[in-house]
Write a protein that holds these residues in place. Structure first.
Motif, mmCIF file in Angstrom:
data_model
loop_
_atom_site.group_PDB
_atom_site.id
_atom_site.type_symbol
_atom_site.label_atom_id
_atom_site.label_comp_id
_atom_site.label_asym_id
_atom_site.label_seq_id
_atom_site.Cartn_x
_atom_site.Cartn_y
_atom_site.Cartn_z
ATOM 1 N N ARG A 64 0.828 -1.215 0.000
ATOM 2 C CA ARG A 64 0.000 0.000 0.000
ATOM 3 C C ARG A 64 0.861 1.262 0.000
ATOM 4 O O ARG A 64 0.532 2.252 -0.672
ATOM 5 C CB ARG A 64 -0.956 0.001 1.185
ATOM 6 N N LEU A 65 1.966 1.233 0.739
ATOM 7 C CA LEU A 65 2.872 2.379 0.772
ATOM 8 C C LEU A 65 3.434 2.652 -0.619
ATOM 9 O O LEU A 65 3.437 3.805 -1.082
ATOM 10 C CB LEU A 65 4.002 2.143 1.769
ATOM 11 N N LEU A 66 3.884 1.611 -1.315
ATOM 12 C CA LEU A 66 4.423 1.801 -2.662
ATOM 13 C C LEU A 66 3.334 2.276 -3.616
ATOM 14 O O LEU A 66 3.600 3.088 -4.510
ATOM 15 C CB LEU A 66 5.087 0.528 -3.159
ATOM 16 N N GLN A 67 2.094 1.821 -3.437
ATOM 17 C CA GLN A 67 0.986 2.293 -4.270
ATOM 18 C C GLN A 67 0.736 3.783 -4.033
ATOM 19 O O GLN A 67 0.515 4.544 -4.981
ATOM 20 C CB GLN A 67 -0.291 1.502 -3.972
ATOM 21 N N ARG A 68 0.788 4.217 -2.756
ATOM 22 C CA ARG A 68 0.595 5.645 -2.454
ATOM 23 C C ARG A 68 1.706 6.485 -3.075
ATOM 24 O O ARG A 68 1.462 7.587 -3.581
ATOM 25 C CB ARG A 68 0.549 5.868 -0.942
ATOM 26 N N ILE A 69 2.943 5.973 -3.039
ATOM 27 C CA ILE A 69 4.068 6.699 -3.624
ATOM 28 C C ILE A 69 3.852 6.829 -5.132
ATOM 29 O O ILE A 69 4.046 7.907 -5.701
ATOM 30 C CB ILE A 69 5.408 6.004 -3.303
ATOM 31 N N ARG A 70 3.439 5.747 -5.800
ATOM 32 C CA ARG A 70 3.185 5.808 -7.250
ATOM 33 C C ARG A 70 2.095 6.822 -7.568
ATOM 34 O O ARG A 70 2.219 7.595 -8.512
ATOM 35 C CB ARG A 70 2.785 4.430 -7.778
ATOM 36 N N ARG A 71 1.002 6.810 -6.793
ATOM 37 C CA ARG A 71 -0.085 7.780 -7.026
ATOM 38 C C ARG A 71 0.414 9.204 -6.829
ATOM 39 O O ARG A 71 0.109 10.096 -7.619
ATOM 40 C CB ARG A 71 -1.250 7.506 -6.072
ATOM 41 N N VAL B 250 9.434 1.804 -8.073
ATOM 42 C CA VAL B 250 9.692 2.969 -7.223
ATOM 43 C C VAL B 250 11.169 2.916 -6.853
ATOM 44 O O VAL B 250 11.645 1.900 -6.334
ATOM 45 C CB VAL B 250 8.817 2.932 -5.955
ATOM 46 N N SER B 251 11.875 3.985 -7.139
ATOM 47 C CA SER B 251 13.312 3.995 -6.840
ATOM 48 C C SER B 251 13.530 4.248 -5.346
ATOM 49 O O SER B 251 12.642 4.747 -4.636
ATOM 50 C CB SER B 251 14.028 5.071 -7.649
ATOM 51 N N ILE B 252 14.709 3.912 -4.900
ATOM 52 C CA ILE B 252 15.056 4.139 -3.495
ATOM 53 C C ILE B 252 15.019 5.636 -3.196
ATOM 54 O O ILE B 252 14.531 6.046 -2.142
ATOM 55 C CB ILE B 252 16.431 3.527 -3.178
ATOM 56 N N ALA B 253 15.473 6.457 -4.128
ATOM 57 C CA ALA B 253 15.457 7.904 -3.928
ATOM 58 C C ALA B 253 14.020 8.419 -3.786
ATOM 59 O O ALA B 253 13.743 9.263 -2.919
ATOM 60 C CB ALA B 253 16.160 8.599 -5.085
#
Length: 63
Positions: free
Chosen positions: A24-31, A41-44
């Motif tokens: 879910r965290l990676l999905q929020r970052i993508r959105r 999603v890159s580390i940066a």
């Protein structure tokens, strides 16, 4: 070659949450970044979003 992208399992380990919470965290970052659903999603990008220091995250991800 150093690792460039972060996976849900690693996001969960770094934040101390479950695998599903890491997804879910990676999905929020993508959105937030307006990226396609299955893009990496890159580390940066992860560090900018979470506020974690990039050097510490990279050190934690090393085997």
């Amino acid at each position: 070659m150093p690792q460039v992208c972060i996976y849900p399992k690693e996001a969960a380990q770094l934040t101390g949450t479950s695998y599903d919470a890491g997804k879910r965290l990676l999905q929020r970052i993508r959105r937030h970044l307006a990226k396609p659903a299955r893009s990496y999603v890159s580390i940066a990008e992860f560090c900018r979003y979470t506020g974690l220091p990039e050097a510490e995250v990279c050190a934690a991800l090393r085997p």
